[in-house]
Design a protein around this motif. Sequence first.
Motif, short mmCIF file in Angstrom:
data_model
loop_
_atom_site.label_atom_id
_atom_site.label_comp_id
_atom_site.label_asym_id
_atom_site.label_seq_id
_atom_site.Cartn_x
_atom_site.Cartn_y
_atom_site.Cartn_z
N SER A 79 0.98 -1.33 -0.19
CA SER A 79 -0.35 -0.03 0.00
C SER A 79 1.09 1.43 -0.31
O SER A 79 0.50 2.55 -0.76
CB SER A 79 -1.14 0.11 1.17
OG SER A 79 0.20 0.21 2.65
N ILE A 82 1.64 1.49 -3.58
CA ILE A 82 0.04 2.17 -4.33
C ILE A 82 -0.25 3.08 -4.98
O ILE A 82 -0.52 3.71 -4.66
CB ILE A 82 -0.47 0.45 -4.28
CG1 ILE A 82 0.22 -1.03 -4.89
CG2 ILE A 82 -1.65 0.71 -5.18
CD1 ILE A 82 -0.84 -2.22 -4.69
N LEU A 83 -0.46 3.66 -3.44
CA LEU A 83 -1.27 4.64 -2.91
C LEU A 83 -0.20 5.96 -3.34
O LEU A 83 -1.16 7.11 -3.84
CB LEU A 83 -1.08 4.93 -0.99
CG LEU A 83 -2.43 3.74 -1.12
CD1 LEU A 83 -2.36 4.62 0.66
CD2 LEU A 83 -4.06 4.03 -1.92
N ALA A 85 1.50 6.19 -5.89
CA ALA A 85 1.59 5.35 -6.70
C ALA A 85 0.50 6.25 -7.95
O ALA A 85 0.42 6.91 -9.06
CB ALA A 85 2.08 4.25 -7.83
N TRP A 86 -0.78 6.05 -7.32
CA TRP A 86 -2.39 6.81 -7.08
C TRP A 86 -1.99 7.86 -7.37
O TRP A 86 -2.72 9.10 -8.61
CB TRP A 86 -3.03 5.95 -6.49
CG TRP A 86 -4.61 6.49 -6.98
CD1 TRP A 86 -5.38 7.72 -5.93
CD2 TRP A 86 -5.29 5.70 -8.50
NE1 TRP A 86 -6.62 7.65 -5.99
CE2 TRP A 86 -6.66 7.06 -7.55
CE3 TRP A 86 -5.08 5.17 -9.01
CZ2 TRP A 86 -7.86 6.61 -8.54
CZ3 TRP A 86 -6.29 5.49 -10.07
CH2 TRP A 86 -7.41 6.23 -9.45
N GLN A 87 -1.60 8.67 -6.82
CA GLN A 87 -1.29 10.37 -6.26
C GLN A 87 -0.68 10.62 -7.53
O GLN A 87 -1.14 11.65 -7.33
CB GLN A 87 -1.09 10.13 -4.55
CG GLN A 87 -1.16 11.63 -4.21
CD GLN A 87 -0.11 12.33 -2.84
OE1 GLN A 87 0.42 11.05 -1.98
NE2 GLN A 87 -0.47 13.59 -2.33
N PHE A 89 -0.13 9.99 -9.63
CA PHE A 89 -0.89 9.08 -11.62
C PHE A 89 -2.21 10.68 -11.33
O PHE A 89 -2.48 10.97 -12.59
CB PHE A 89 -1.50 8.06 -11.34
CG PHE A 89 -2.27 7.92 -12.62
CD1 PHE A 89 -1.90 7.15 -13.76
CD2 PHE A 89 -3.93 7.72 -12.77
CE1 PHE A 89 -2.36 6.90 -15.01
CE2 PHE A 89 -4.20 7.30 -13.63
CZ PHE A 89 -4.32 7.45 -14.78
N ASN A 90 -2.24 10.67 -10.26
CA ASN A 90 -3.72 12.24 -10.39
C ASN A 90 -2.44 13.52 -10.53
O ASN A 90 -4.06 13.98 -11.27
CB ASN A 90 -5.12 11.65 -9.27
CG ASN A 90 -5.08 10.25 -9.39
OD1 ASN A 90 -5.30 9.56 -10.17
ND2 ASN A 90 -5.88 10.24 -8.14
N ILE A 135 5.44 5.71 -11.61
CA ILE A 135 4.25 5.58 -11.67
C ILE A 135 4.13 3.39 -11.64
O ILE A 135 3.32 3.05 -11.00
CB ILE A 135 3.03 6.02 -12.05
CG1 ILE A 135 3.39 8.10 -11.75
CG2 ILE A 135 2.00 5.52 -12.09
CD1 ILE A 135 2.48 8.89 -12.25
N GLY A 139 3.23 0.73 -9.37
CA GLY A 139 2.27 0.17 -9.15
C GLY A 139 1.43 -0.78 -9.90
O GLY A 139 1.24 -1.41 -9.02
#
Length: 222
Positions: A79, A82-83, A85-87, A89-90, A135, A139
């Motif tokens: 996590s 992943i979190l 990479a998600w941030q 990416f956004n 990312i 991710g």
Amino acid sequence: MTFVIFLHNIYPPLTLNIPNVSNLKFGSNSLTIQITDQIQIDHFSFIFFPSSSASLLLLQNTLTTMGFSSFLGRLLFASLFILSAWQMFNEFDDTGGPVAKELIPKLTVVRRNLSSKLGVAVPDINVRPVIASTIFLKGVGGILFVLGSTFGSYLLLFYLALSTPILYDFYNYRPNKPEFSLLLSDFIQSTALCGALLFFIEMKYLITRKQIRKKTPKAKTV
């Protein structure tokens, strides 16, 4: 299936009556029990023997609980990647996002150090592909790691090996500077994550090798 029971201060010697058990092997402070594959392991916990003032701990829980605990551990570990990479990416845009402001000075220092060491002018590093690759590694590697894939752990390990000395460059600061302690702490944490990934890779390798050995039939001697 083999279990190891750790015995502490056993006196007088214990006599254990366990069904479906064979090959009892006593060590100095342990007892190894080999159980047939057909036995159903339900629950093991602390068992106390008041007459001998001894405690017996069997290091095995249910297979279902172990599987869930392993999955939960991988999920909590991944996590972090992943979190992040998600941030990223956004927030990713034409410039690479807010993380580019932190990464550009770091890459500039790397480029200068390489130029001075090699004696050749190193061109500017485009930060946008670097962030896109980050990312992807964080991710995809994190998701595959949650699923128990060794390839995912290699992706995360590759990311940490490249990013740790660049992002946490404590060696570019003097020990009396506040940045030195902060970056050194983050550097040590990243190396600890590398150690956890190496441990996971080695355990997966050992488990796979044992499974192959079990499936390989032994040649009968005439």
